[in-house]
Design a protein around this motif. Structure first.
Motif, PDB file in Angstrom:
ATOM      1  N   SER A 295      20.290  57.616  52.473  1.00  0.00           N
ATOM      2  CA  SER A 295      20.633  59.017  52.228  1.00  0.00           C
ATOM      3  C   SER A 295      21.350  59.661  53.416  1.00  0.00           C
ATOM      4  CB  SER A 295      19.361  59.812  51.903  1.00  0.00           C
ATOM      5  OG  SER A 295      18.416  59.678  52.950  1.00  0.00           O
ATOM      6  N   PHE A 296      21.242  59.054  54.595  1.00  0.00           N
ATOM      7  CA  PHE A 296      21.869  59.594  55.802  1.00  0.00           C
ATOM      8  C   PHE A 296      23.224  58.930  56.085  1.00  0.00           C
ATOM      9  CE2 PHE A 296      21.867  60.169  60.577  1.00  0.00           C
ATOM     10  CZ  PHE A 296      22.003  61.552  60.537  1.00  0.00           C
ATOM     11  N   TYR A 297      23.669  58.057  55.190  1.00  0.00           N
ATOM     12  CA  TYR A 297      24.862  57.245  55.437  1.00  0.00           C
ATOM     13  C   TYR A 297      26.091  58.082  55.791  1.00  0.00           C
ATOM     14  CZ  TYR A 297      28.800  54.112  54.540  1.00  0.00           C
ATOM     15  OH  TYR A 297      29.962  53.397  54.668  1.00  0.00           O
ATOM     16  N   GLY A 298      26.361  59.142  55.033  1.00  0.00           N
ATOM     17  CA  GLY A 298      27.572  59.918  55.213  1.00  0.00           C
ATOM     18  C   GLY A 298      27.649  60.682  56.521  1.00  0.00           C
ATOM     19  N   ARG A 299      26.532  60.850  57.230  1.00  0.00           N
ATOM     20  CA  ARG A 299      26.508  61.645  58.464  1.00  0.00           C
ATOM     21  C   ARG A 299      26.144  60.818  59.691  1.00  0.00           C
ATOM     22  NH1 ARG A 299      22.862  66.769  57.584  1.00  0.00           N
ATOM     23  NH2 ARG A 299      24.321  67.701  59.057  1.00  0.00           N
ATOM     24  N   CYS A 300      25.906  59.532  59.485  1.00  0.00           N
ATOM     25  CA  CYS A 300      25.389  58.682  60.568  1.00  0.00           C
ATOM     26  C   CYS A 300      26.528  58.033  61.345  1.00  0.00           C
ATOM     27  CB  CYS A 300      24.478  57.604  59.980  1.00  0.00           C
ATOM     28  SG  CYS A 300      23.713  56.544  61.224  1.00  0.00           S
ATOM     29  N   MET A 304      26.398  51.075  58.867  1.00  0.00           N
ATOM     30  CA  MET A 304      26.944  49.744  58.624  1.00  0.00           C
ATOM     31  C   MET A 304      27.243  49.611  57.134  1.00  0.00           C
ATOM     32  SD  MET A 304      24.257  47.590  60.992  1.00  0.00           S
ATOM     33  CE  MET A 304      22.811  48.330  60.225  1.00  0.00           C
ATOM     34  N   ASP A 305      27.936  48.556  56.770  1.00  0.00           N
ATOM     35  CA  ASP A 305      28.269  48.339  55.354  1.00  0.00           C
ATOM     36  C   ASP A 305      27.008  48.221  54.505  1.00  0.00           C
ATOM     37  OD1 ASP A 305      30.936  48.406  55.962  1.00  0.00           O
ATOM     38  OD2 ASP A 305      31.155  46.225  56.111  1.00  0.00           O
ATOM     39  N   LYS A 306      25.994  47.615  55.075  1.00  0.00           N
ATOM     40  CA  LYS A 306      24.741  47.410  54.340  1.00  0.00           C
ATOM     41  C   LYS A 306      24.087  48.732  53.971  1.00  0.00           C
ATOM     42  CE  LYS A 306      20.384  44.852  54.682  1.00  0.00           C
ATOM     43  NZ  LYS A 306      19.551  43.976  55.535  1.00  0.00           N
ATOM     44  N   CYS A 307      24.258  49.739  54.826  1.00  0.00           N
ATOM     45  CA  CYS A 307      23.616  51.041  54.609  1.00  0.00           C
ATOM     46  C   CYS A 307      24.135  51.729  53.344  1.00  0.00           C
ATOM     47  CB  CYS A 307      23.854  51.953  55.808  1.00  0.00           C
ATOM     48  SG  CYS A 307      23.305  51.272  57.387  1.00  0.00           S
ATOM     49  N   LYS A 308      25.364  51.399  52.932  1.00  0.00           N
ATOM     50  CA  LYS A 308      25.978  52.069  51.788  1.00  0.00           C
ATOM     51  C   LYS A 308      25.423  51.575  50.462  1.00  0.00           C
ATOM     52  CE  LYS A 308      30.507  53.533  50.082  1.00  0.00           C
ATOM     53  NZ  LYS A 308      31.974  53.462  50.280  1.00  0.00           N
ATOM     54  N   ALA A 327      12.772  54.057  58.970  1.00  0.00           N
ATOM     55  CA  ALA A 327      13.552  53.592  57.818  1.00  0.00           C
ATOM     56  C   ALA A 327      15.014  53.493  58.232  1.00  0.00           C
ATOM     57  CB  ALA A 327      13.389  54.553  56.640  1.00  0.00           C
ATOM     58  N   CYS A 328      15.355  52.386  58.899  1.00  0.00           N
ATOM     59  CA  CYS A 328      16.722  52.221  59.400  1.00  0.00           C
ATOM     60  C   CYS A 328      16.991  50.716  59.602  1.00  0.00           C
ATOM     61  CB  CYS A 328      16.908  52.968  60.707  1.00  0.00           C
ATOM     62  SG  CYS A 328      18.612  52.925  61.328  1.00  0.00           S
TER      63      CYS A 328
END
Length: 332
Positions: A295-300, A304-308, A327-328
């Protein structure tokens, strides 16, 4: 210490209507999404996060002011999710709320004595409490003394008190049934800073005297640090990090926690001038859309690609006698 409260995968989704003409799709706000944590006897768990992340919804769902969408809540080993209304009423004796706004949470037509005594009258009405009128009056006076209210004020109305005094009335009311857990929903955010300190000390003194546990919600990181034994950080309906307050403040691991702590001012001009503040890009995503990844992908800045495509789960790392959970994917 044993766990007083255990929350497993708690979800609270609010239905907002349907979208589409042919294939009507139900729309929800995912206010709380699979939140899990525990609170031990005599412990204070603080929950911190920006506005709209779901902190207050967690409190209201635990108290069953909202019926949870899914998940389980155990209080003293009993599953609140499987109880009927009367059983929930009995369980609420052990779990009471102190609300955020002392100006809105007290009935303006009732005296201080009647406000504090109201929970006792309700439980007496439903035959869940056996107290005489004289015992109730004595109990009210004891609670007023415990929270720093003068007994001669018992016939006054809420509008005759300051904000701090009103919050003391709210605390006394929450203690009336002698609960073991207090859910404090931002109880000092509407008060002046000097009054905040007094109310926080009231909470601490009562905890020492009665051995209470607290779930304490706040925006102010300094308040959470002062009152809490452990701290959970929420972002967009999920807990992204949870640890004891010392380790979390000294060694924040999740990028959101790091940004949150860097935004808190430090009362030392030299340190404040030298330290780096992490500025987050973009806006908080809408809670009415579920995303496959973090949920934090767009602001982090560390994404990494995996996070998306994958949602990171809370994973524990042993830190002394406690666990630091994050949770990371950076800490896999």
């Amino acid at each position: 210490m044993n766990n007083l409260l255990e929350v497993k995968d708690l979800c609270m989704h609010f239905y907002t209507g349907s979208k589409g003409i042919i294939n009507r799709k139900k729309q929800f706000i995912y206010a709380v999404d699979k939140v899990s944590f525990t609170i031990k006897k005599g412990e204070t768990l603080g929950i911190v996060g920006e506005s709209g992340c779901g902190k207050s919804t967690v409190v209201r769902t635990l108290a069953r002011l909202y019926t949870p969408t899914s998940g389980e809540v155990f209080l003293n080993g009993k599953n609140l999710s499987a109880m009927n209304q009367r059983e929930i009423l009995e369980a609420r004796r052990n779990m009471q709320i102190v609300f955020q706004n002392p100006y809105a949470s007290l009935n303006p037509r009732m005296t201080t004595e009647n406000i504090i005594a109201e929970p006792l009258w309700i439980y007496k009405k439903y035959r869940l409490l056996n107290m005489s009128n004289a015992e109730i009056k004595t109990r009210v006076e004891k609670l007023m003394d415990m929270t720093g209210l003068l007994k001669r004020y018992k016939n006054r109305y809420p509008h005759e008190f300051s904000g701090g005094q009103r919050q003391r009335i709210g605390i006394a009311r929450a203690l009336a049934l002698n609960p073991s857990l207090i859910l404090a929903d931002e109880p000092v955010s509407a008060l002046d800073v000097s009054i905040q300190a007094q109310i926080l000390n009231v909470f601490k003194d009562i905890q020492r005297e009665l051995g209470l546990s607290y779930l304490f919600i706040a925006h102010d990181l300094a308040v959470i640090e002062y009152i809490s034994d452990r701290v959970a950080v929420m972002y967009l309906g999920k807990i992204v990090e949870i640890s004891d307050y010392n380790d979390l403040y000294e060694n924040p691991r999740h990028p959101y926690t790091q940004a949150l702590l860097s935004s808190a001012p430090i009362p030392d001009p030299k340190i404040e001038a030298e330290r780096k503040c992490i500025i987050l890009s973009g806006d908080v995503p809408s809670p009415n859309t579920r995303r496959p990844g973090c949920s934090f992908y767009g602001r982090c800045s560390c994404r990494m690609d995996k996070c998306k495509i994958s949602q990171p789960q809370l994973k524990a790392e042993k830190n002394g006698n406690e666990f630091h959970m994050t949770a990371c994917f950076l800490y896999e």
